[in-house]
Enzyme design. Structure first.
Site, PDB file in Angstrom:
ATOM      1  N   CYS A 247     -11.939  -3.307  13.519  1.00 11.38           N
ATOM      2  CA  CYS A 247     -12.254  -4.739  13.630  1.00 11.38           C
ATOM      3  C   CYS A 247     -12.453  -5.204  15.071  1.00 11.38           C
ATOM      4  CB  CYS A 247     -11.153  -5.577  12.991  1.00 11.38           C
ATOM      5  SG  CYS A 247     -10.894  -5.155  11.262  1.00 11.38           S
TER       6      CYS A 247
ATOM      7  N   GLU B  95       2.176   1.785  -3.324  1.00  8.20           N
ATOM      8  CA  GLU B  95       1.148   2.321  -4.220  1.00  8.20           C
ATOM      9  C   GLU B  95       0.917   3.811  -3.956  1.00  8.20           C
ATOM     10  OE1 GLU B  95      -2.603   0.237  -3.997  1.00  8.20           O
ATOM     11  OE2 GLU B  95      -3.546   1.498  -5.518  1.00  8.20           O
TER      12      GLU B  95
ATOM     13  N   LYS C  69     -15.847 -10.693   5.975  1.00 14.22           N
ATOM     14  CA  LYS C  69     -14.738 -11.519   5.497  1.00 14.22           C
ATOM     15  C   LYS C  69     -15.249 -12.825   4.907  1.00 14.22           C
ATOM     16  CE  LYS C  69     -11.230  -8.917   6.702  1.00 14.22           C
ATOM     17  NZ  LYS C  69     -10.308  -8.361   5.696  1.00 14.22           N
TER      18      LYS C  69
ATOM     19  N   GLU D 209     -13.402 -12.489  -7.508  1.00 14.21           N
ATOM     20  CA  GLU D 209     -12.013 -12.113  -7.813  1.00 14.21           C
ATOM     21  C   GLU D 209     -10.983 -13.018  -7.138  1.00 14.21           C
ATOM     22  OE1 GLU D 209     -14.331 -10.053  -6.663  1.00 14.21           O
ATOM     23  OE2 GLU D 209     -14.594  -8.449  -8.134  1.00 14.21           O
TER      24      GLU D 209
ATOM     25  N   GLU E 267       0.826  -1.205   0.000  1.00 17.48           N
ATOM     26  CA  GLU E 267       0.000   0.000   0.000  1.00 17.48           C
ATOM     27  C   GLU E 267       0.862   1.258   0.000  1.00 17.48           C
ATOM     28  OE1 GLU E 267      -4.370  -0.842   1.861  1.00 17.48           O
ATOM     29  OE2 GLU E 267      -2.958   0.222   3.168  1.00 17.48           O
TER      30      GLU E 267
ATOM     31  N   SER F 246      -7.264   1.743  -2.785  1.00 16.71           N
ATOM     32  CA  SER F 246      -6.031   1.041  -3.149  1.00 16.71           C
ATOM     33  C   SER F 246      -6.393  -0.291  -3.781  1.00 16.71           C
ATOM     34  CB  SER F 246      -5.226   0.803  -1.863  1.00 16.71           C
ATOM     35  OG  SER F 246      -4.429  -0.348  -2.005  1.00 16.71           O
TER      36      SER F 246
ATOM     37  N   CYS G 197      -8.587  -2.682   3.142  1.00 15.63           N
ATOM     38  CA  CYS G 197      -8.545  -3.987   3.794  1.00 15.63           C
ATOM     39  C   CYS G 197      -9.846  -4.361   4.474  1.00 15.63           C
ATOM     40  CB  CYS G 197      -7.380  -4.092   4.755  1.00 15.63           C
ATOM     41  SG  CYS G 197      -7.177  -2.645   5.736  1.00 15.63           S
TER      42      CYS G 197
ATOM     43  N   GLU H  30     -16.214 -11.758   1.591  1.00 15.64           N
ATOM     44  CA  GLU H  30     -15.021 -11.402   0.824  1.00 15.64           C
ATOM     45  C   GLU H  30     -14.363 -12.657   0.254  1.00 15.64           C
ATOM     46  OE1 GLU H  30     -11.509 -10.113   3.019  1.00 15.64           O
ATOM     47  OE2 GLU H  30     -11.034  -8.678   1.443  1.00 15.64           O
TER      48      GLU H  30
END
Ligand SMILES: Cc1cc2nc3c(=O)[nH]c(=O)nc-3n(C[C@H](O)[C@H](O)[C@H](O)COP(=O)(O)O)c2cc1C
Ligand code: SF4
Ligand code: SF4
Ligand code: SF4
Ligand code: SF4
Ligand code: SF4
Ligand code: SF4
Ligand code: SF4
Ligand code: FES
Ligand code: FES
Ligand code: FES
Lengths: 584, 169, 604
Positions: A513, A292, A368, A376, A289, A329, A309, A371
């Site tokens: 979280c 980036e 999650k 993807e 990150e 990102s 994230c 996710e």
């Protein structure tokens, strides 16, 4: 200017006391040690979240002067008020409200996912309900198990609307609403759509506050058990930063207990083959990150860059701001990075056929689960992460296996994918990702060593925090938001060209979280979330290395496998893309 | 989109244009205008199918759940199509005391349908409504915009008969 | 019009207009319109035109003439003739006989039981005993004609307030008058305005509650249709008093046809400068918009109404805070009922003392009731507070249409209670009603005769409230459903004696525990009928209630008609002999009852 408020004198059950203006009867009663039952009420005062719909009516108390029942949770004390919390009238009315709720409730406690962790059940016990005098027609709605994250059993809903407060007001996602009216009212999705057809982010905040099992996590433990008992499968498990400061609560430890070693031990006892650490992925994320970011800053790329994230947040921007998908990102989340590496790097190193590997993660999070199932995230037809279980589910597995968590001997992680720094530890709290990234970006951009690693100015539980961090010649303008409602404000500013940030961290859950939808229930107690947060900072402070780029194993990973940050291979394995989705 | 019922492309474009114009000319807060927009949408389309509700939600930047919550709260809004003739039997107290329940039952029997369901031939939807403020004429039945007062059980056959052919009476 | 003088000149000019020889006041209220009064009016006008009599004869479409059950109505002035139940076919006779030949059309007059006719409305008991303040213009003027309103002192009160009084003085007058809210709660209006005025805020709102949800009530609707400008004027006065710039009228969707005259009135008021910027040349600016309901009784409750105006589900909010402190858009808001409002201009013009001279000690002025049910004269009744049920039912209402015994009166709609004959001498005011377990409510008054089954009535109301409950709070959402279920069980003979206790306990707890007025009052019909008609409940609970039809052997003439219509063929008997119902088989369809020519069949 702060007005000096006059104190208000009132009495609760004959005890006189003075309270500040704006105090509710419930708060006043607590001050004199008088407890009033509540159900719909939810008050996370410090972060400005409160459900005060005053609709369950189990907290009624008698205003002696008006001879009227008032809801203790919502009624504010006024001068000279005299309250009787246990007059016959009040007690009877409270019992009636509860009995009526139960008369419209499937009494399935024994097989219910909330058994022994259910506010309705506890209340029925505490109020000594042994008979329901008014039986009658009950709700009859189908169970919704369509989504990866959330199971919805409307028959267990008591219409307290806490979920709606979270989803509408805190998260501004607006998935749930009461539909119809009267007895037919049901808290549901638009048009009774299946959960998986809505724009739900699976942040799980509705689940966190639901007092019953009307909203709960999808139970993935049976799948994990099956994998564990499969003779040919090699089961690798990773655990997220926020899990280690919360799981112990399920076994009677106080909030904020750090139990990493015990968790690893428990996982081993459950016969997971290898236990790795999501924190490793966190360090890796920071490096990708930061790379980036520096690239975007130096080459005139899209700014601000938003961390990516938190999958609930990703889901949010895809549905609600499809025109801004170049902002986040492209880095995968730590869970997905570790998942990818388990089936590539780890498999290679350990010479195991990736097809035989089952990759499991333990997360504080319901998003999650969704996710891991995203289109993807697979390579060669294999999912990066096969199953995700929450902190609560892991606790249930440990109990199911009759492991005495208290007396477990601590154990270290297995060797691969498990080194981590203090920077990774704080990923679990709001502001943590950004602080971690800043530590690395600073040294990347200035080439100098960062001496003061604690960015205390950006810590805390404020909904939106901003700061400017000097980085040599230029400075880094950062923003931090937790809760999606705050994210919405930042995104609107970006969309309208009013944002002045370089880097923004967004976490969907209150506190990040640590307050995730898969964590042990906080039952409305904010101090639980605070204690978890403190624990993470404690962990960070005690670790020898506190910057992600100091992580030896990560450095090695780049050397032997990924080449360098931002390389082609790194892009292939560690980055992802986003796509616009319809808002419902 | 996985769900067909939410497919907006099946809605009549010309009517949607009218709705758009109406929405564009509204002043003030989107949320405050919602109920007015729904009234308008129902006037244009006859009822408020799910995809139309979603269209309104998108146009006003509200969540689908919010719009659906409002639509299902108010008895004036229909999610289902209604028959060519909407027969509303007043079940307000003044009418009830004068036997409106029996009139309603008789109407249902003659048309052979259930309350709030469109008859098989698409001609009728029978509803019970609350007082329409014409209590002097109790019991009152309205068929579309036409009001019939002092309706007795014995009148029902002829009354409904006038509409049965499908050409309004 | 920038000063009082200009106003008075305009008013006097309007008054001085030549009066036609004859005026036909044709009712254009909802009930009469539903019976084609609009067609009648058109035809009459056509005839007048065809005969070139426009200057002599005025055919006026006015608001409700109050005797709605006899509609369509026409008053002919100055002849003082009242025609009732006028049909389209009667137009010729009215025109030729009355207008051209000056002869009364006798068959269109009100017929008394003794066969005599009453032609004068001033003489009719129904009208004679009434006293109109709220309905002062209703039926007198064409609601579409703002000039007619001005000629009757319309907007005079507004001028006086704006030009000669401070907001505080206006509020003081209303306080002194003793006016209390007519929407049900009976809260002192002046006090409500004072509270709203006292809160500091740039934005404030005046809202007129025209939801009129009480099924069987139509006072507010009649006022809006018959005298919309009074409402507009009153709201403007209220706005001046509390400091609001914007007002709203929340009207139920079912009243769609009342909206058009209301919109017209707002437009006309704006044209004349009674609404909008700088009213009467002062700095005071105010306007009114209409907000439409969408079919929910609970939206009559003020906080639900505000939620609905804000575009939400109409779910009530907890109080406090009251709307006067935080209402529409969280700003101070005064919500008042239509009837409450229209009293205001009259109070300003005639003084607080004048208003307070009507009514009882704590309930001042008059109250409009919508009288309906098993009563001869169905319609609107405005009487001073303190009038007794006896006076309304027997003098004004004319008693039962077929002379049957009247068993009780339901007052206050679904929130109210049933009162028995024993209490018919109770003066009708807020406090006396509360004392006997009923409440004023908005003014619905439903008369019930001896054939009425009180348990069924309670069930009817509970069915209503449980359907109209917003479903937000537990006691009302589930509790009213359970009450309804128990009542259903009882009336289908499945009940138990213990159900009576359950009903009562549950009802009391719902009253005490519900969040808003709907739930708090929903059990009233059950509790009041249980109190006064307990034996009817017991008959169901102990299953001693007769449910089947039987035949009175003394009356039966053996005509066989009943046996022929019985769908289950359970009536035995041969021609010219007494017939008998096999009760076990009877499905209580009632066909035999309707068929019997000599009323020998006895209903359960
Ligand atoms: C369930 C319920 C329904 C109500 N319906 C009406 C109504 O239809 N019209 C009305 O004016 N007030 C109604 N009210 C009373 C209003 O809440 C409010 O008290 C009133 O509009 C205030 O105006 P007032 O002070 O002029 O009476 C209702 C109250 C409740 C609890
Ligand atoms: S939600 Fe609670 S009360 Fe309901 S069945 Fe589950 S454990 Fe029992
Ligand atoms: S998971 Fe989050 S987005 Fe989904 S319904 Fe719950 S609160 Fe709303
Ligand atoms: S789903 Fe849970 S939180 Fe939501 S209203 Fe129902 S019981 Fe309350
Ligand atoms: S903040 Fe953390 S727990 Fe919450 S949704 Fe995002 S990743 Fe999951
Ligand atoms: S009492 Fe009934 S109408 Fe009122 S808030 Fe409760 S559920 Fe809604
Ligand atoms: S009520 Fe109906 S079923 Fe009973 S006897 Fe009469 S006709 Fe026959
Ligand atoms: S219809 Fe009446 S009179 Fe004739 S047989 Fe029947 S009960 Fe007797
Ligand atoms: S806790 Fe107070 S009403 Fe629900
Ligand atoms: S009760 Fe039927 S019209 Fe009023
Ligand atoms: S409507 Fe015509 S008299 Fe009332």
């Amino acid at each position: 200017m702060k007005l000096i408020e006059k104190m208000i004198r009132c009495s609760i059950n004959g005890i006189t006391l003075d309270v500040e203006a704006g105090t509710t009867i419930l708060q006043a009663a607590k001050k004199v040690g008088v407890d009033v039952p509540t159900l719909c009420h939810l008050d996370l005062h410090d972060i400005g979240i409160a459900n005060q719909s005053a609709n369950c009516r189990v907290c009624l108390v008698e205003d002696e002067k008006r001879h009227q029942l008032v809801p203790a949770c919502a009624e504010k004390v006024v001068e000279g008020m005299a309250v009787q919390t246990d007059s016959l009238k009040a007690v009877m009315a409270r019992r009636t409200s509860l009995e009526l709720l139960l008369s419209n409730h499937p009494q399935d406690c024994l097989t219910c996912i909330k058994n022994l962790d259910c506010e309705l059940q506890t209340l029925a016990h505490d109020m000594n309900i042994k008979e329901i005098h008014y039986p009658g027609e009950k709700m009859n709605h189908p169970l919704d198990l369509t989504s990866k994250g959330i199971s919805k059993d409307s028959n267990k809903c008591i219409m307290c609307r806490r979920c709606i407060t979270m989803c509408d007001e805190v998260q501004t996602v607006g998935i749930l609403s009461p539909l119809k009216r009267g007895f037919d009212v049901v808290v549901a999705t638009a048009f009774h759509l299946d959960m998986d057809q809505t724009s739900c982010t699976y942040c799980g905040q509705c689940v966190s506050v639901c007092p019953t099992a009307a909203l709960a996590e999808m139970n993935d433990t049976p799948k994990v058990w099956r994998a564990l008992n499969h003779p040919e499968k090699h089961v690798v498990v990773q655990i997220a930063p926020a899990v280690r400061v919360a799981l112990a609560e399920e076994f009677g430890f106080p909030p904020g207990e750090i139990s990493t070693g015990k968790i690893v031990a428990a996982l081993k006892r459950l016969r997971f083959d290898t236990v790795v650490d999501t924190n490793f992925g966190a360090d890796l994320t920071v490096i990708e990150e930061a790379h980036e970011l520096v690239d975007r800053m130096e080459n005139g790329g899209r700014l601000p860059m938003l961390t990516s994230c938190c999958p609930a947040w990703v889901q949010f921007i895809e549905h609600q701001f499809p025109e801004l998908l170049d902002v986040p990102s492209s880095c995968k989340s730590p869970q997905q990075m570790v998942g990818t590496l388990i089936k590539s790097y780890y498999a290679e190193k350990r010479a195991i056929d990736p097809k035989k590997i089952v990759s499991v993660s333990v997360m504080p999070c319901l998003a999650k689960k969704a996710e891991a199932a995203r289109d993807e995230f697979h390579q060669n037809g294999l999912r990066d992460v096969d199953y995700v279980i929450t902190t609560r589910e892991l606790a249930r597995m440990i109990k199911e296996a009759a492991i005495d968590f208290k007396t477990l001997q601590e154990q270290p992680f297995d060797e691969l994918l498990s080194d981590s720094t203090g920077a990774a530890a704080i990923f679990g709290t709001t502001g943590g990702v950004l602080e971690a990234a800043a530590r690395t970006a600073y040294e990347m951009m200035t080439g100098k060593e960062l001496k003061e690693v604690d960015f205390t100015a950006i810590r805390g539980l404020e909904g939106v925090r901003e700061a400017t961090i000097p980085m040599g010649e230029r400075s880094l303008r950062i923003g931090i938001a937790h809760e999606l409602g705050n994210a919405r404000k930042l995104l609107e500013a970006i969309r309208d060209g009013k944002s002045h940030f370089d880097l923004i961290e967004i976490m969907a859950c209150p506190g990040g979280c640590i307050g995730g939808g898969g964590q042990p229930y906080h039952h409305g107690r904010l101090d639980v979330i605070k204690a978890r947060q403190e624990a993470l900072y404690r962990l960070d402070a005690t670790l020898p290395k506190r910057k992600s780029h100091q992580n030896e194993e990560v450095i090695q990973l780049y050397d032997v496998f990924l080449e360098k940050p931002g390389s082609h291979k790194a892009h292939q394995l560690l980055h992802t893309t986003y796509s616009a989705k319809t808002r419902i | 989109m996985k769900n067909k019922i939410l497919d907006i492309s099946s809605l009549d474009r010309a009517l949607l244009d009218q709705l758009d114009t109406y929405i564009k000319n509204l002043e003030g807060d989107n949320e405050e205008n919602l109920i007015h927009v729904l009234h308008r949408a129902q006037a244009l389309f006859g009822h408020l199918p799910h995809n139309l509700q979603l269209y309104v939600a998108r146009a006003l930047n509200l969540s689908g759940a919010k719009v659906n919550g409002v639509v299902t709260f108010y008895s004036f809004f229909n999610e289902e199509p209604t028959g060519k003739y909407v027969v509303s039997v007043c079940m307000g107290t003044a009418c009830f005391v004068k036997g409106a329940d029996k009139v309603l039952q008789k109407i249902l029997d003659i048309i052979g349908t259930k309350k709030n369901e469109m008859s098989a031939d698409g001609l009728f939807t029978v509803k019970d409504v609350r007082c329409i403020g014409a209590c002097g004429l109790a019991p009152v039945v309205t068929i579309n915009d036409k009001v019939y007062g002092k309706v007795q059980v014995n009148d029902v056959e002829t009354l409904i008969g006038r509409y049965k052919g499908g050409q309004s009476a | 019009m920038n000063d009082l003088k200009a106003y008075l000149e305009k008013r006097d000019a309007l008054r001085a207009k030549t009066v036609p020889r004859l005026t036909l006041f044709c009712c254009g209220g909802t009930s009469c319109l539903s019976s084609a009064s609009d067609v009648i009016i058109e035809l009459l006008r056509g005839k007048v035109e065809a005969h070139g009599l426009e200057a002599d004869i005025d055919v006026k479409q006015v608001g409700c003439l109050r005797l709605c059950g006899e509609g369509p109505l026409i008053f002919v002035e100055p002849d003082d003739i009242t025609y009732v139940q006028v049909q389209v076919e009667d137009v010729d006779d009215i025109f030729t006989q009355h207008i051209l030949n000056k002869q009364t059309v006798e068959r269109l007059l009100v017929t008394e039981p003794d066969g005599s006719w009453v032609s004068s409305y001033r003489e009719m008991p129904f009208y004679k005993t009434q006293h109109r303040i709220a309905l002062r213009n209703c039926g007198e003027i064409d609601p579409r004609d703002i000039g007619a309103y001005i000629a009757r002192d319309g907007y005079h009160a507004l001028a006086l307030c704006l030009l000669e009084q401070t907001p505080e003085q206006v509020i003081e007058t209303i306080k002194q008058s003793g006016l209390r809210g007519r929407g049900g709660g009976g809260f002192p209006t002046g006090l409500k305005w004072a509270y709203t005025a006292a809160v500091k805020s740039e934005e404030k709102y005046v809202i007129c509650n025209a939801d009129e949800g009480d099924p069987g009530a139509f006072m507010d609707r009649s006022i809006i249709e018959g005298d919309p400008h009074s409402l507009v004027e009153a709201m403007t006065i209220a706005a001046y008093a509390i400091g609001a710039k914007q007002g709203y009228i929340y009207i139920r969707a079912e009243y769609a046809i009342s909206i058009e005259p209301l919109k017209l009135a707002l437009d006309k008021a704006r044209e004349h400068g009674f609404l909008g910027d700088n009213i009467f040349g002062t700095t005071f600016c105010f306007d009114i918009d209409i907000k439409l309901g969408a079919g929910a009784f609970v939206c009559g409750e003020e906080t639900a109404l505000i939620r609905s105006m804000e575009g939400h589900r109409g779910e009530p909010d907890k109080k406090p805070p009251f709307p006067s402190e935080s209402g529409f858009r969280d700003k101070p808001t005064s919500v008042n009922n239509v009837e409450t409002f229209v009293n205001v201009p009259a109070i300003i013009l005639n003084g607080a003392a004048w208003f307070a001279s009507y009514g009882t000690e704590k309930s001042k002025g008059t109250k409009v009731f919508a009288l309906a049910g098993n009563i001869k004269n169905i319609g609107l009744v405005e009487v001073p507070m303190g009038t007794t049920f006896n006076e309304i039912i027997y003098e004004i209402g004319g008693g039962h249409p077929e002379g049957k015994e009247i068993k009780g009166v339901q007052i206050g709609g679904p929130s109210g209670g049933v009162i028995t004959r024993d209490y018919f001498d109770t003066p009708i005011d807020y406090d006396s009603l509360t004392a006997i377990g009923a409440m004023m409510g908005s003014g619905g008054m439903i008369v019930m005769d001896e054939d009425t089954d009180m348990v069924e009535i309670a069930k009817f109301y509970l069915d209503f409230t449980q359907e109209e409950s917003c479903g937000k709070c537990t006691p009302c959402r589930i509790g009213t459903k359970r009450l309804f279920e128990i009542l259903e069980r009882l009336t289908s003979m499945q009940g138990e004696p213990s159900d009576l206790d359950k009903l009562e306990t549950l009802a009391r707890n719902i009253q005490a525990a519900s969040l808003c007025g709907l739930g708090q009052s929903a059990p009233n019909p059950v509790l009041s009928t249980m109190k006064y008609f307990r034996e009817e409940y017991e008959a169901y609970a102990y299953r001693t209630k007769k449910t089947k039809y039987t035949i009175d052997p003394k009356k039966c003439i053996g005509c066989t008609k009943c046996a022929r219509v019985c769908p289950v063929a359970c009536i035995r008997g041969v021609v010219r002999e007494v017939h008998i119902v096999e009760e076990a088989e009877c499905i209580a369809c009632g066909a035999c009852y309707d068929a019997c020519p000599v009323d020998a069949v006895l209903r359960p």
